[in-house]
Motif scaffolding. Structure first.
Motif, PDB file in Angstrom:
ATOM      1  N   LYS B 206       0.768  -1.248   0.000  1.00 23.05           N
ATOM      2  CA  LYS B 206       0.000   0.000   0.000  1.00 23.05           C
ATOM      3  C   LYS B 206       0.800   1.299   0.000  1.00 23.05           C
ATOM      4  O   LYS B 206       0.233   2.352  -0.269  1.00 23.05           O
ATOM      5  N   ASP B 207       2.087   1.278   0.370  1.00 20.13           N
ATOM      6  CA  ASP B 207       2.721   2.573   0.631  1.00 20.13           C
ATOM      7  C   ASP B 207       4.229   2.494   0.409  1.00 20.13           C
ATOM      8  O   ASP B 207       4.989   2.165   1.319  1.00 20.13           O
ATOM      9  N   LEU B 208       4.649   2.846  -0.826  1.00 18.93           N
ATOM     10  CA  LEU B 208       6.065   2.791  -1.173  1.00 18.93           C
ATOM     11  C   LEU B 208       6.923   3.661  -0.253  1.00 18.93           C
ATOM     12  O   LEU B 208       8.001   3.249   0.183  1.00 18.93           O
ATOM     13  N   ALA B 209       6.425   4.855   0.077  1.00 19.64           N
ATOM     14  CA  ALA B 209       7.204   5.773   0.927  1.00 19.64           C
ATOM     15  C   ALA B 209       7.496   5.126   2.285  1.00 19.64           C
ATOM     16  O   ALA B 209       8.593   5.286   2.848  1.00 19.64           O
ATOM     17  N   PHE B 210       6.522   4.413   2.804  1.00 14.63           N
ATOM     18  CA  PHE B 210       6.706   3.738   4.089  1.00 14.63           C
ATOM     19  C   PHE B 210       7.748   2.634   3.953  1.00 14.63           C
ATOM     20  O   PHE B 210       8.626   2.461   4.807  1.00 14.63           O
ATOM     21  N   PHE B 211       7.696   1.904   2.832  1.00 14.99           N
ATOM     22  CA  PHE B 211       8.699   0.854   2.617  1.00 14.99           C
ATOM     23  C   PHE B 211      10.103   1.466   2.549  1.00 14.99           C
ATOM     24  O   PHE B 211      11.059   0.938   3.133  1.00 14.99           O
ATOM     25  N   GLU B 212      10.206   2.600   1.868  1.00 12.50           N
ATOM     26  CA  GLU B 212      11.531   3.238   1.739  1.00 12.50           C
ATOM     27  C   GLU B 212      12.019   3.745   3.092  1.00 12.50           C
ATOM     28  O   GLU B 212      13.216   3.714   3.384  1.00 12.50           O
ATOM     29  N   ARG B 213      11.108   4.189   3.918  1.00 10.70           N
ATOM     30  CA  ARG B 213      11.469   4.605   5.267  1.00 10.70           C
ATOM     31  C   ARG B 213      12.014   3.411   6.075  1.00 10.70           C
ATOM     32  O   ARG B 213      13.038   3.529   6.759  1.00 10.70           O
ATOM     33  N   ILE B 214      11.366   2.272   5.924  1.00 12.61           N
ATOM     34  CA  ILE B 214      11.847   1.083   6.638  1.00 12.61           C
ATOM     35  C   ILE B 214      13.226   0.671   6.114  1.00 12.61           C
ATOM     36  O   ILE B 214      14.119   0.298   6.882  1.00 12.61           O
ATOM     37  N   GLU B 215      13.408   0.774   4.778  1.00 16.07           N
ATOM     38  CA  GLU B 215      14.732   0.486   4.197  1.00 16.07           C
ATOM     39  C   GLU B 215      15.814   1.356   4.838  1.00 16.07           C
ATOM     40  O   GLU B 215      16.859   0.871   5.250  1.00 16.07           O
ATOM     41  N   GLN B 216      15.505   2.669   4.933  1.00 15.01           N
ATOM     42  CA  GLN B 216      16.483   3.613   5.507  1.00 15.01           C
ATOM     43  C   GLN B 216      16.766   3.309   6.965  1.00 15.01           C
ATOM     44  O   GLN B 216      17.885   3.474   7.453  1.00 15.01           O
ATOM     45  N   ASP B 217      15.697   2.922   7.685  1.00 12.49           N
ATOM     46  CA  ASP B 217      15.822   2.746   9.130  1.00 12.49           C
ATOM     47  C   ASP B 217      16.255   1.335   9.533  1.00 12.49           C
ATOM     48  O   ASP B 217      16.368   1.046  10.730  1.00 12.49           O
ATOM     49  N   ALA B 218      16.479   0.453   8.552  1.00 16.10           N
ATOM     50  CA  ALA B 218      16.652  -0.971   8.876  1.00 16.10           C
ATOM     51  C   ALA B 218      17.757  -1.212   9.912  1.00 16.10           C
ATOM     52  O   ALA B 218      17.562  -1.946  10.884  1.00 16.10           O
ATOM     53  N   GLU B 219      18.932  -0.585   9.716  1.00 14.28           N
ATOM     54  CA  GLU B 219      20.022  -0.818  10.687  1.00 14.28           C
ATOM     55  C   GLU B 219      19.639  -0.284  12.068  1.00 14.28           C
ATOM     56  O   GLU B 219      19.911  -0.925  13.085  1.00 14.28           O
ATOM     57  N   ALA B 220      19.023   0.907  12.099  1.00 10.39           N
ATOM     58  CA  ALA B 220      18.633   1.499  13.383  1.00 10.39           C
ATOM     59  C   ALA B 220      17.603   0.618  14.098  1.00 10.39           C
ATOM     60  O   ALA B 220      17.662   0.419  15.314  1.00 10.39           O
ATOM     61  N   LEU B 221      16.683   0.067  13.311  1.00  9.02           N
ATOM     62  CA  LEU B 221      15.677  -0.831  13.899  1.00  9.02           C
ATOM     63  C   LEU B 221      16.349  -2.091  14.432  1.00  9.02           C
ATOM     64  O   LEU B 221      16.029  -2.572  15.527  1.00  9.02           O
TER      65      LEU B 221
END
Lengths: 388, 388
Positions: B206-221
Motif C-alpha cells: 500500500k505505501d512505497l514511501a513507508f517501505f523506503e522509510r523502513i529500508e532507511q531505518d533498517a540498521e537502526a531498527l
C-alpha cells in the motif's frame, strides 16, 4: 501523547418474513434467502426445540424433503433437537454441543445455522452461532407469539450463567427471521396469551391506535382466532424492529425505553421461581406501572380501567400474591427489585410510565409508598375480577 | 409472504493513544478515558500478561498508585496475572476465570476490563469481555511490536478451541487502545524483530514511501533504536486502522486484502508447531509471495532484492526447511496449505501479490510449479546469506 481516532459504521440488514406452511416445497420464503448458485450449495444446520418437534411430528421430514428438493441447499447432518425453555440456557452442554457440531461438520462463516423454537432456544442457538468463527450466519424461526413479535426479531442472544439470567451473550443481528404462524396453532393456551403482553406494552407507550385495535380484537384473540393474532404480531414486530433501528441497537447507552412494566416483571419471575411466564409477569408489571401512573395523576382512572379490562378480557391475571413477599431486609421484595433494576442500569434509575394511552414518559424516581398503594389497589381489583 | 426489512448502522469509535510512562501520575492518557464524575468512580479490572509483570516488576504497584491517586477511578480487586502467549488461548480456564471475576465483583456494562499484554493475552481478555453482559467495555494495552502495530489496534478477539486457532471469538471494537513504547524496551530480540514484518507487509502492498522509510531505518531498527520503531508502529497502526474503517470492519465478505504473505505463513506456523513466531513466518511468507511475483513477471529482480535485503538487514530468516516437508498425499505441505486457505476463504481463492513496490494485486489462482521454483530460489538465497 498522540492519538489516532478510529471511527467507522457498520450497516446491518436482515429481512423479517411472515408466512405460513414454511417448509412446503412451493413456499419461497426459505429458499430465496440463499444465493442461487449452481456450483456451491448453501450448507444449513438446523437446531430445533423439542417442544416444536413434539407438536409438529412431521417437521423434521418436511425440512429434509425441502432441503433435498433444492440443489442450491445442503442440509448438514440431521437436525439437533434440544429441550426448549429456559433450561437450555442454563445448561452449558447445549452451546457446547452446537460448537462441537460446527467443528465436526466444518460449519463455517459461509454456512448457516437455523434455530427453530421459542425465545429461549433462539437465544441459546444465537449465542453459539455468534461466537463460532466470529459469527456464523444465523437464521431464526421463532415459534411462539412472544418470540415472533419481540425477542426473535431483535439482535440479542444469550445464555444464563452464575445463576444470572442472560449473563453471557452478544449483540448479533440474524441473517434472517421467518415467522410462520402455523407454529402458533399448537401453542399452549398460556403461551398464546403471554406473548400478547409485549404488544400491549408497545401499544401503550407508543401507539394509541394499536392499543385500540387490541381492545377491539380482545375477544377474538382470547378465542384464538388467527387473523387478529397475525395482525398483532406484525405490528408489534414492526414497532420492535423500528425501535432497534431508530435508537441504540447495541444498547451502548443506559436508557431502556422498551422496558415498560419490566422492572417489577423481572423480580416477579424470580420470586415465583419462573413458574409464571415472562409475558404473564410483564402483564402484571404493566398493570402495576399503569396503576402507579394513575395514582401519580398522569393518566385518568378511566384510562387505567381500559388497560385492566383488556388484560381481563384476554385472560391475564393482573396481580400475583408473591408481589407481597418481603425480603430479608423487611422491605417488599418488589421494592428491592426496583433497587436491583437501578443497579442493573448502572446507577441512575430510568422507569417508563404512561402520560396518556399511547404515550410513555420516562421518570427517574419512584415513590415507594405509591408503589405499595398501587399493589393494594391491584390486589383488590384482582379479587373482584376473580369473584365476578 | 410479507417482509419487513430491518436496516440500521451502528457507529463505533475508539482512540488509539501513543504514549510513554503510562502509569506515571502525571500521564493523562489513561485517566482522560473516563468521565470526570465526582459521584461515581469508574470501576476498572486489570488482567496482565505474566511476561509483562516479570519484565516490569513495579507495574502492579504503579497501577495501584495511579488508581488510588484519582478519585474518579476505582480498581476492582487486584490484577489477575495470566501466563501470556498462545497457551492462554488454549486453556478455557482463563476465560472462565475472568467471567467468574465479573460475576463475583459485579463487573457490568458500566465497568471496564483492561488487558495489558501481548496479542494472545489481549485476544483472550477481549473475548471474555465481549461475551459478559453482551459486552463489557474493554481497554487494550498491547505490549509487543506486533500487537501495538496490528492486532491490538483492531476489532477482533478470540480463543482457540477444538485444536483450531481462533475458533471462538467475536468482532468487538475496544473502548480504547493505549500503546506505551516503554513495554518494548524489555522485549526479547525475536519479538522486537518479528512485529516489524506486518509493517513491511502493509508498506509493500500500500505505501512505497513507508517501505523506503523502513529500508532507511533498517540498521537502526535492528540495533533497537526506539524513535524509528515508534515511527514504524505509528504508521503501521494508522494504516491498519484506516483499513478497518475503510473496508469491511466485521469481515462480512470473503476478501482478506491484508493477508499478503499469510497463506504460507499460517501453514509454516503449523508445520513448525508454532516454534517460529507469527511475525517470523509472515516474513518468510512475504519473501515467498514476492519471489513468486517476480517469477510471474509482476515485479523486477531488483525490486525483489530490495525486499529480501530489508529482511536480511533486520535479521529475519527468509526461508525455513519445513517448507519442503511433504504431506501424506506426497505434495508439499505448503501447497496443501494453499488449498486449506482456499477452503478457509469459503471456496474461492484470493491471494495478494505485488504488482510493484507499494502496490498489491489480488489474484485468484497460483501456479504450483512456480511456487516450488520460488521455494528453491529462496532456499538458495537463504544459504548464500548464511554463508556471507
Amino acid at each position: 501523547m498522540k492519538i489516532i481516532q478510529q471511527d467507522f459504521s457498520v450497516r446491518f440488514t436482515y429481512p423479517v418474513i411472515f408466512t405460513e406452511h414454511l417448509f412446503s416445497i412451493e413456499n419461497q420464503s426459505f429458499i430465496q434467502l440463499f444465493p442461487n448458485s449452481t456450483t456451491k450449495a448453501a450448507r444449513v444446520f438446523f437446531v430445533i426445540d423439542s417442544e416444536v418437534t413434539a407438536a409438529h411430528p412431521t417437521l423434521v421430514s418436511a425440512i429434509a424433503k425441502y432441503m433435498d428438493h433444492f440443489p442450491q441447499l445442503e442440509q448438514i447432518h440431521v437436525p439437533l433437537i434440544v429441550p426448549g425453555g429456559e433450561q437450555c440456557k442454563n445448561e452449558p452442554k447445549w452451546v457446547d454441543k452446537i460448537l462441537e457440531m460446527t467443528s465436526l461438520h466444518g460449519i463455517d462463516r459461509h454456512s448457516y445455522i437455523t434455530g427453530i423454537g421459542g425465545g429461549a432456544l433462539l437465544d441459546m442457538v444465537g449465542f453459539a452461532a455468534a461466537i463460532s468463527h466470529r459469527g456464523i450466519r444465523h437464521i431464526r424461526i421463532p415459534t411462539t407469539v412472544l418470540s415472533q413479535n419481540d425477542s426473535g426479531v431483535g439482535v440479542k442472544n444469550s445464555v444464563n450463567s452464575f445463576n444470572k439470567k442472560n449473563y453471557l451473550g452478544t449483540f448479533a443481528p440474524p441473517y434472517a427471521v421467518i415467522n410462520d404462524s402455523d407454529f402458533l396453532l399448537t401453542l399452549h393456551e398460556r403461551d398464546w396469551r403471554a406473548g400478547i403482553s409485549e404488544a400491549i406494552k408497545v401499544a401503550l407507550i407508543k401507539d394509541l391506535a394499536f392499543f385500540e385495535r387490541i381492545e377491539q380484537d380482545a375477544e377474538a384473540l382470547a378465542s384464538r382466532q388467527m387473523p387478529p393474532m397475525q395482525t398483532l404480531i406484525w405490528r408489534c414486530a414492526e414497532m420492535h424492529i423500528q425501535h432497534i433501528a431508530g435508537g441504540d441497537p447495541f444498547e451502548s447507552g443506559s436508557s431502556r425505553p422498551l422496558d415498560f412494566g419490566h422492572w417489577a416483571a423481572h423480580k416477579l419471575e424470580q420470586l415465583t421461581k419462573y413458574e409464571i411466564r415472562h409475558g404473564e409477569a410483564v402483564a402484571i408489571g404493566i398493570a402495576l406501572d399503569s396503576t402507579y401512573s394513575m395514582l401519580k395523576g398522569m393518566i385518568s382512572e378511566a384510562d387505567l380501567n381500559r388497560i385492566l379490562t383488556v388484560f381481563a378480557k384476554l385472560g391475564f391475571d393482573i396481580f400475583h400474591e408473591d408481589l407481597l413477599k418481603k425480603g430479608e431486609n423487611g422491605t417488599l421484595s418488589v421494592i428491592n427489585g426496583l433497587h436491583e433494576f437501578r443497579e442493573h442500569l448502572g446507577g441512575e434509575l430510568t422507569i417508563m410510565l404512561l402520560e396518556k394511552l399511547g404515550k410513555g414518559k420516562e421518570v427517574h424516581e419512584m415513590d415507594t409508598d405509591l408503589i405499595e398503594k398501587s399493589l393494594q389497589l391491584l390486589q383488590k381489583q384482582h379479587y373482584s375480577q376473580q369473584m365476578a
